[in-house]
Write an enzyme that holds these catalytic residues in place. Structure first.
Site, PDB file in Angstrom:
ATOM      1  N   ASN A  49    -111.452-140.733 -16.130  1.00 22.67           N
ATOM      2  CA  ASN A  49    -110.369-141.232 -16.465  1.00 22.67           C
ATOM      3  C   ASN A  49    -109.035-140.380 -16.248  1.00 22.67           C
ATOM      4  OD1 ASN A  49    -108.266-142.226 -18.298  1.00 22.67           O
ATOM      5  ND2 ASN A  49    -109.500-143.583 -19.199  1.00 22.67           N
ATOM      6  N   HIS A  57    -104.424-139.152 -18.832  1.00 21.39           N
ATOM      7  CA  HIS A  57    -103.754-138.208 -19.443  1.00 21.39           C
ATOM      8  C   HIS A  57    -102.988-137.142 -18.381  1.00 21.39           C
ATOM      9  CE1 HIS A  57    -104.339-139.843 -23.012  1.00 21.39           C
ATOM     10  NE2 HIS A  57    -105.718-140.110 -22.884  1.00 21.39           N
ATOM     11  N   HIS A 102    -106.041-146.722 -17.462  1.00 18.37           N
ATOM     12  CA  HIS A 102    -105.841-147.955 -18.416  1.00 18.37           C
ATOM     13  C   HIS A 102    -104.257-148.258 -18.437  1.00 18.37           C
ATOM     14  CE1 HIS A 102    -105.908-148.964 -23.087  1.00 18.37           C
ATOM     15  NE2 HIS A 102    -105.220-149.778 -22.446  1.00 18.37           N
ATOM     16  N   ARG A 150    -101.784-149.221 -20.139  1.00 20.03           N
ATOM     17  CA  ARG A 150    -101.197-150.055 -21.362  1.00 20.03           C
ATOM     18  C   ARG A 150    -100.010-150.848 -21.349  1.00 20.03           C
ATOM     19  NH1 ARG A 150    -104.043-147.206 -26.046  1.00 20.03           N
ATOM     20  NH2 ARG A 150    -102.824-148.317 -27.205  1.00 20.03           N
ATOM     21  N   ARG A 157     -97.521-146.096 -21.628  1.00 20.08           N
ATOM     22  CA  ARG A 157     -97.083-144.858 -22.212  1.00 20.08           C
ATOM     23  C   ARG A 157     -97.673-143.876 -21.135  1.00 20.08           C
ATOM     24  NH1 ARG A 157    -101.093-144.713 -27.418  1.00 20.08           N
ATOM     25  NH2 ARG A 157     -99.746-146.589 -27.945  1.00 20.08           N
ATOM     26  N   GLU A 200    -108.725-150.500 -16.898  1.00 21.49           N
ATOM     27  CA  GLU A 200    -108.708-150.656 -18.205  1.00 21.49           C
ATOM     28  C   GLU A 200    -107.557-151.448 -18.937  1.00 21.49           C
ATOM     29  OE1 GLU A 200    -109.316-147.264 -20.819  1.00 21.49           O
ATOM     30  OE2 GLU A 200    -111.203-146.934 -20.001  1.00 21.49           O
ATOM     31  N   THR A 243    -107.427-145.846 -27.922  1.00 17.57           N
ATOM     32  CA  THR A 243    -108.393-147.068 -28.516  1.00 17.57           C
ATOM     33  C   THR A 243    -109.294-146.757 -29.602  1.00 17.57           C
ATOM     34  OG1 THR A 243    -108.072-147.358 -25.899  1.00 17.57           O
ATOM     35  CG2 THR A 243    -109.601-148.829 -27.213  1.00 17.57           C
ATOM     36  N   GLU A 268    -119.292-151.830 -22.564  1.00 17.16           N
ATOM     37  CA  GLU A 268    -119.020-150.074 -22.603  1.00 17.16           C
ATOM     38  C   GLU A 268    -119.038-150.139 -24.086  1.00 17.16           C
ATOM     39  OE1 GLU A 268    -116.462-148.153 -20.095  1.00 17.16           O
ATOM     40  OE2 GLU A 268    -115.720-146.617 -21.312  1.00 17.16           O
ATOM     41  N   HIS A 316    -115.503-142.620 -24.582  1.00 13.76           N
ATOM     42  CA  HIS A 316    -114.531-142.344 -25.370  1.00 13.76           C
ATOM     43  C   HIS A 316    -115.044-140.927 -26.230  1.00 13.76           C
ATOM     44  CE1 HIS A 316    -111.175-142.711 -28.035  1.00 13.76           C
ATOM     45  NE2 HIS A 316    -110.582-143.709 -26.996  1.00 13.76           N
TER      46      HIS A 316
HETATM   47  N1  PXP Z   1    -113.664-145.724 -21.884  1.00 17.07           N
HETATM   48  C1  PXP Z   1    -112.655-146.679 -22.358  1.00 17.07           C
HETATM   49  C2  PXP Z   1    -112.944-148.010 -22.623  1.00 17.07           C
HETATM   50  C3  PXP Z   1    -111.537-146.159 -22.797  1.00 17.07           C
HETATM   51  O1  PXP Z   1    -110.416-146.940 -23.332  1.00 17.07           O
HETATM   52  C4  PXP Z   1    -111.253-144.606 -22.807  1.00 17.07           C
HETATM   53  C5  PXP Z   1    -109.882-144.043 -23.202  1.00 17.07           C
HETATM   54  O2  PXP Z   1    -108.856-144.558 -22.422  1.00 17.07           O
HETATM   55  C6  PXP Z   1    -112.394-143.824 -22.092  1.00 17.07           C
HETATM   56  C7  PXP Z   1    -113.312-144.741 -22.010  1.00 17.07           C
HETATM   57  C8  PXP Z   1    -112.069-142.560 -22.153  1.00 17.07           C
HETATM   58  O3  PXP Z   1    -112.156-141.747 -23.373  1.00 17.07           O
HETATM   59  P1  PXP Z   1    -111.527-140.343 -23.328  1.00 17.07           P
HETATM   60  O4  PXP Z   1    -110.276-140.028 -22.745  1.00 17.07           O
HETATM   61  O5  PXP Z   1    -111.453-140.167 -24.622  1.00 17.07           O
HETATM   62  O6  PXP Z   1    -112.764-139.541 -22.633  1.00 17.07           O
END
Ligand code: PXP
Length: 246
Positions: free
Chosen positions: A9, A12, A45, A47, A51, A72, A103, A153, A196
């Site tokens: 992901n 960030h 994601h 959003r 952001r 996402e 989330t 998930e 997550h």
């Molecule tokens: N899976 C989903 C559905 C999420 O919303 C997120 C965060 O955007 C992640 C995985 C990844 O989480 P993290 O960034 O905390 O590793």
């Protein structure tokens, strides 16, 4: 046990870029490096408040990636239209609250069953694998199967938070619930993903669940990349996942 896929992901990277309104660091460059490092997919994601990831980032990812994109998004008409325009490999529906930092919980599929069934139908017809981000709750797993999702998930955030807080009994109970839900979802014909908050310290017990076929990991990897670089940070996660898999 089959190989476990790693979805990286890159949200960030965009968070850091947007902190200064600059063009760098570029999430697309991060995605291409993640591919090189062994990511099996890229997760982003979009959003509602934009952001981190922007619409232009999604355009760029769709055009440039050679691995599948997992988009996402919240279950809103705006996001549905975007997904139908791009037709990414996968769409993962998540709950979204403007005031949250990330989330926080899973989707309440059981309460919103009819609306979500209608929402995902056109996405399925468009060829997207629809995934629902849910907590470790049998009612949510069963509702996800009933409405025809391909994937669930499982939200590993509570498990990771308990670990970070040193609440080890609560962590192990949550891990047990996640294990049971992975088995239940698999028995109902759902593909099982998890993610997550996962870190090098928390990934292996989840990676060892035989029913889980994909982990989506972002925040920790992007943070760790500051210290060791993105490719080594991802390679180490990959190694830990593969070791846990045996
Ligand atoms: N899976 C989903 C559905 C999420 O919303 C997120 C965060 O955007 C992640 C995985 C990844 O989480 P993290 O960034 O905390 O590793």
């Amino acid at each position: 046990m089959g190989k476990l896929r790693l979805g990286v992901n890159i949200d960030h990277v965009a968070t850091v870029r947007n902190a200064r309104g600059s063009a760098y660091p570029d999430p697309l460059r991060a995605a291409k490096l993640a591919e090189e490092a062994g990511a099996d997919g890229i997760t982003a994601h979009l959003r509602e408040d934009r952001r981190h990831i922007s619409d232009a980032d999604i355009d760029g990812l769709m055009a440039a990636l050679s691995v599948p994109l997992n988009l996402e998004m919240a279950a809103t008409p705006e996001m549905q239209a975007i997904a139908l325009r791009h037709r990414p490999h996968a769409v993962c529906l998540v709950p979204e609250k403007r005031e949250e930092r990330t989330t926080e919980g899973g989707l309440d599929v059981a309460r919103d069953e009819t609306r979500l069934a209608d929402f995902i139908a056109p996405l399925r017809e468009a060829g997207c694998r629809v995934s629902l981000f849910i907590g470790a709750d049998p009612a949510q797993v069963e509702a996800s199967a009933r409405i025809g999702a391909a994937v669930v998930e499982l939200h590993t955030g509570a498990y990771c938070d308990f670990h970070a807080e040193g609440r080890l009994a609560a962590r192990d109970e949550e891990l047990e619930r996640l294990r049971d839900m992975a088995a239940l979802a698999h028995s109902l014909g759902l593909e099982v993903h998890a993610g997550h908050g996962l870190t090098y310290d928390t990934v292996q017990p989840v990676a060892a669940f035989p029913e889980v076929v994909e982990l989506n990991i972002g925040h920790f990897l992007i943070g760790e990349a500051i210290f060791r670089g993105l490719v080594p940070a991802i390679a180490e996660m990959r190694r830990l996942m593969d070791t846990a898999r045996g």
